[in-house]
Scaffold this active site. Structure first.
Site, PDB file in Angstrom:
ATOM      1  N   CYS A   1     -72.884  51.309  74.751  1.00 12.69           N
ATOM      2  CA  CYS A   1     -73.943  52.235  74.319  1.00 12.69           C
ATOM      3  C   CYS A   1     -73.464  53.204  73.254  1.00 12.69           C
ATOM      4  O   CYS A   1     -72.299  53.591  73.225  1.00 12.69           O
ATOM      5  CB  CYS A   1     -74.434  53.055  75.500  1.00 12.69           C
TER       6      CYS A   1
ATOM      7  N   ARG B   1     -70.747  48.371  67.903  1.00  7.08           N
ATOM      8  CA  ARG B   1     -70.233  48.543  69.267  1.00  7.08           C
ATOM      9  C   ARG B   1     -70.835  47.532  70.242  1.00  7.08           C
ATOM     10  O   ARG B   1     -70.308  47.355  71.343  1.00  7.08           O
ATOM     11  CB  ARG B   1     -70.562  49.956  69.766  1.00  7.08           C
TER      12      ARG B   1
ATOM     13  N   TRP C   1     -76.378  49.164  75.938  1.00  9.60           N
ATOM     14  CA  TRP C   1     -75.724  47.932  76.388  1.00  9.60           C
ATOM     15  C   TRP C   1     -75.941  47.905  77.898  1.00  9.60           C
ATOM     16  O   TRP C   1     -75.400  48.738  78.620  1.00  9.60           O
ATOM     17  CB  TRP C   1     -74.243  47.990  76.034  1.00  9.60           C
TER      18      TRP C   1
ATOM     19  N   ASN D   1     -74.575  57.460  77.989  1.00  6.59           N
ATOM     20  CA  ASN D   1     -73.572  56.377  78.036  1.00  6.59           C
ATOM     21  C   ASN D   1     -72.799  56.539  79.338  1.00  6.59           C
ATOM     22  O   ASN D   1     -72.445  57.666  79.685  1.00  6.59           O
ATOM     23  CB  ASN D   1     -72.531  56.511  76.921  1.00  6.59           C
ATOM     24  N   GLY D   2     -72.460  55.427  79.977  1.00  8.19           N
ATOM     25  CA  GLY D   2     -71.656  55.518  81.195  1.00  8.19           C
ATOM     26  C   GLY D   2     -72.413  54.952  82.387  1.00  8.19           C
ATOM     27  O   GLY D   2     -73.448  54.285  82.226  1.00  8.19           O
TER      28      GLY D   2
ATOM     29  N   GLU E   1     -54.400  34.391  73.630  1.00 15.06           N
ATOM     30  CA  GLU E   1     -55.199  35.134  72.644  1.00 15.06           C
ATOM     31  C   GLU E   1     -56.092  34.162  71.843  1.00 15.06           C
ATOM     32  O   GLU E   1     -57.251  34.465  71.574  1.00 15.06           O
ATOM     33  CB  GLU E   1     -54.256  35.938  71.738  1.00 15.06           C
TER      34      GLU E   1
ATOM     35  N   LYS F   1     -60.174  34.339  71.744  1.00 13.76           N
ATOM     36  CA  LYS F   1     -60.950  34.420  70.494  1.00 13.76           C
ATOM     37  C   LYS F   1     -62.025  33.345  70.476  1.00 13.76           C
ATOM     38  O   LYS F   1     -63.157  33.601  70.141  1.00 13.76           O
ATOM     39  CB  LYS F   1     -60.053  34.232  69.261  1.00 13.76           C
TER      40      LYS F   1
ATOM     41  N   GLU G   1     -64.861  34.048  73.084  1.00 10.04           N
ATOM     42  CA  GLU G   1     -65.748  35.196  72.895  1.00 10.04           C
ATOM     43  C   GLU G   1     -66.695  35.037  71.716  1.00 10.04           C
ATOM     44  O   GLU G   1     -67.812  35.534  71.771  1.00 10.04           O
ATOM     45  CB  GLU G   1     -64.995  36.534  72.861  1.00 10.04           C
TER      46      GLU G   1
ATOM     47  N   HIS H   1     -49.175  20.543  86.740  1.00 11.55           N
ATOM     48  CA  HIS H   1     -49.445  21.166  88.039  1.00 11.55           C
ATOM     49  C   HIS H   1     -50.938  21.402  88.245  1.00 11.55           C
ATOM     50  O   HIS H   1     -51.329  22.197  89.095  1.00 11.55           O
ATOM     51  CB  HIS H   1     -48.653  22.476  88.158  1.00 11.55           C
TER      52      HIS H   1
ATOM     53  N   LYS I   1     -67.804  46.424  71.594  1.00 10.80           N
ATOM     54  CA  LYS I   1     -66.538  46.667  70.912  1.00 10.80           C
ATOM     55  C   LYS I   1     -65.645  47.592  71.723  1.00 10.80           C
ATOM     56  O   LYS I   1     -64.452  47.371  71.846  1.00 10.80           O
ATOM     57  CB  LYS I   1     -66.817  47.270  69.531  1.00 10.80           C
TER      58      LYS I   1
END
Ligand code: M6R
Length: 609
Positions: free
Chosen positions: A2, A27, A75, A100-101, A482, A486, A489, A505, A604
């Site tokens: 948010c 964001r 968000w 926000n939160g 990583e 990438k 996402e 395994h 973000k």
């Protein structure tokens, strides 16, 4: 996550609010709204599910205007993305609020407020705040007193901004656990969740502290601490970074940021004066702390966690310091036993990640000798609350997928390994070799960027796939992790990373012609072991995509697709292989047509738990 923008001025502010929201789009969000108090002291509201452009369209068809207003990108946490759940929330046409939160005790507050006659029209936790604030002003408190009484009832994290039609020239705001800055203007004042939103109107900022409440009007500001006492907070001038928000000739921020890496890496290494890395680059007092450090505990989330995993190899190999690495959301809730004299290192691009911040805040004072943060955003909460700080010089990172922030974190960690190593007798020859490596790194990354077209060709093979496996050994295992992160996402392809030795395994059962297997294969001491693992894949019909050192002895053949990487010293290999994997995921996402810079469901800066 948010975003908040608020303004109170002697001029009309709707365009400032909209521009602030546009600047916060990076964001990540799913709905947007704004509320203004018009010149007849009425609350006017627009809010929509979807992009800020929907709000702009509504504003052009049916403008709402005023000198005091609040705006928000949401968000979703509580309640699905919808216009009803979008902010601002309103109570009885008097109070408007953006938040926000997460309010953890919202269910219990909701019951109380229902009994008091308040009607709820959304599924959000935020709506309890607006009714609480209304209740307190209705009982006769002024706006400040009402906000202080409201936040006293809240459990959880919040950054809040509110307006009241009875006080049309004021915005009242509060923060705890979520960031909020005041933008100080001349005859006008602003609030936002990050400075970028307000660089259009000011370069002077006050970073509110935990539990602060602030009342802003065009005429001035009054800040109160958590005990209700008036306080002065330092005002800082913020410069630079605005041009980073400009896309230039690039189609996406992610691509721009990938290509900015040579510069960002050089700028980060340039923090060491004349290339001589010592403790002082980590802040005043770092030399004393490093002299006593006997172990390192790294805590971070997502890509920053992967930087920590790479760092473990360096800290143990170069500095000879035992190192543990853990994701912050696990670390913060675990009963722990630390080595004596452990240095806590948090890593975060934004410096605001809620779990990482909580890990720092809730670490017991006797558990660590000091805390050091590696962050990319100055004045962020982690930077302000840590004993020592190293600011990477990636510049502003806008793409949700972290690229240049990660590789600059790796430079910071190499510098940390060097500085700690010096305290522990690292040979002068090895120090020299590492410094030369750091100096040469930007050029090597430039060489890697030259194989972009070949990576783009390779990427076509992934777009119809639903799964991919990434393999690496040793320090390349976190690089494989990583690479997988990438890909998943931004292209929404399920991707997993494994240390190649673990294949038999379990994951080997997944290998068939539909499962592309990406291997990170520099010419290192584990190369022969890796080759044997890749044979296991080939003999089961798996398609291999091998990012290999030119001299590693791989050749293209049916089922084996080789991408020749520049030859690099071992210590620099993690960085250049990362760059190649960033390009791979970028091109796959581009061809799939996903939203590269703002992938679905992601934000973000993750400022809620
Ligand atoms: O700002 P931080 O580095 O603390 O953020 C941590 C993660 O949320 C972040 O790295 C995330 O995993 C990225 N989107 C990955 O590209």
């Amino acid at each position: 996550m948010c975003g908040i923008v608020a303004a109170t001025a002697r001029r009309e502010v709707s365009e400032i609010l909209l521009e602030g929201l546009r600047r916060l789009e990076y964001r990540g969000y799913d709905s947007a709204g704004m509320a203004l108090i018009d010149n007849e002291q009425r609350l006017q509201l627009h809010k929509y599910q979807g992009k800020v452009s929907a709000l702009e369209e509504a504003q052009s068809l049916n403008p709402i205007l005023g000198c005091t207003g609040i705006a928000h990108t949401r968000w979703a946490t509580h309640g699905q993305p919808s216009a009803a759940n979008a902010h601002p929330h309103i109570s009885r046409q008097r109070i408007a609020i953006v938040h926000n939160g997460i309010i953890e005790n919202h269910a219990e507050l909701r019951e109380d407020l229902r009994e008091a006659g308040y009607e709820f029209v959304s599924a959000t936790d935020t709506e309890v705040i607006v009714h609480l604030l209304h209740r307190f002003v209705h009982e006769g408190k002024d706006l400040l007193g009402a906000m202080q009484a409201t936040v006293a009832r809240l459990e959880g994290a919040y950054a809040l901004a509110a307006t009241d039609v009875e006080h049309p020239d004021q915005v009242v705001a509060a923060r705890s656990g979520s960031p909020l800055v005041v933008g100080v203007g001349i005859g006008e004042n602003f609030l936002a969740s990050d400075t970028l939103a307000l660089r259009q109107v000011t370069d002077r900022f006050i970073y509110l502290e935990e539990a602060d409440v602030v009342v802003c009007s065009a005429a001035g500001l009054a800040i109160y601490d958590g005990a209700g006492e008036p306080v002065q907070r330092e005002m800082k001038r913020v410069s630079g970074d605005v041009e980073d928000a400009d896309l230039g000739d690039y189609e996406h921020y992610m691509l721009k940021e990938i290509y900015e890496q040579p510069h960002a890496l050089a700028a980060t290494f340039a923090k060491a004066s004349a290339g001589d890395v010592d403790a002082s680059v980590f802040g005043d007092g770092a030399a004393e702390v490093f002299a006593q450090t006997q172990a390192v505990q790294i805590v971070a989330c997502g890509t920053s966690y992967h930087a920590g995993l790479v760092a473990r190899y360096w800290l143990e190999d170069i500095a000879g310091v035992p190192c543990q690495v853990e994701v912050a959301s696990e670390f913060r809730y675990r009963k722990r036993v630390s080595h004596p004299n452990t240095l806590l290192v948090t890593v975060s691009q934004s410096g605001e990640t809620a779990d990482t911040l909580a890990a720092l805040r809730f670490a017991a004072p006797e558990e660590f000798i000091a805390s050091l943060v590696i962050a990319n955003v100055d004045n962020s909460s982690l930077v302000r609350e840590s004993d020592l700080a190293f600011l990477t010089r990636a510049g502003m990172e806008i793409g949700v997928a972290s690229t240049k922030a990660f590789t600059t974190q790796l430079v910071a960690f190499l510098m940390l390994a060097l500085a700690l190593g010096k305290e522990r007798g690292l040979s002068v020859e090895r120090q020299q070799c590492l410094k030369e490596g750091l100096r040469d790194l930007p050029d090597l990354v430039k060489q890697t960027l030259k194989i972009d077209a070949a990576i783009e060709d390779m990427s076509a093979a992934f777009i119809q796939k639903h799964h991919a496996l990434f393999l690496g050994r040793g320090i390349q295992y976190p690089i494989a992790m990583e690479g997988a992160l990438k890909l998943k996402e931004i292209s929404y392809i399920h991707a997993e990373a494994y240390p190649a030795g673990e294949l038999k395994h379990g994951p080997l059962a997944l290998v068939d012609a539909d499962m592309p297997v990406v291997a990170v294969a520099p010419n290192d001491e584990l190369l022969d072991k890796l080759k044997s693992n890749l044979e296991e894949v080939r003999s089961r019909g798996g398609e291999l995509y091998v990012f290999a050192d030119k001299d590693a002895g791989f050749t293209d053949e049916p089922g084996v697709h080789v991408l020749a990487m520049p030859h690099a010293p071992e210590v620099l290999q993690p960085v250049i292989y990362t760059v190649a994997l960033q390009l791979l995921s970028y091109h796959v996402a581009l061809q799939k047509g996903t939203d590269v810079d703002k992938p679905r469901n992601l934000a973000k800066s993750v400022t809620v738990e």
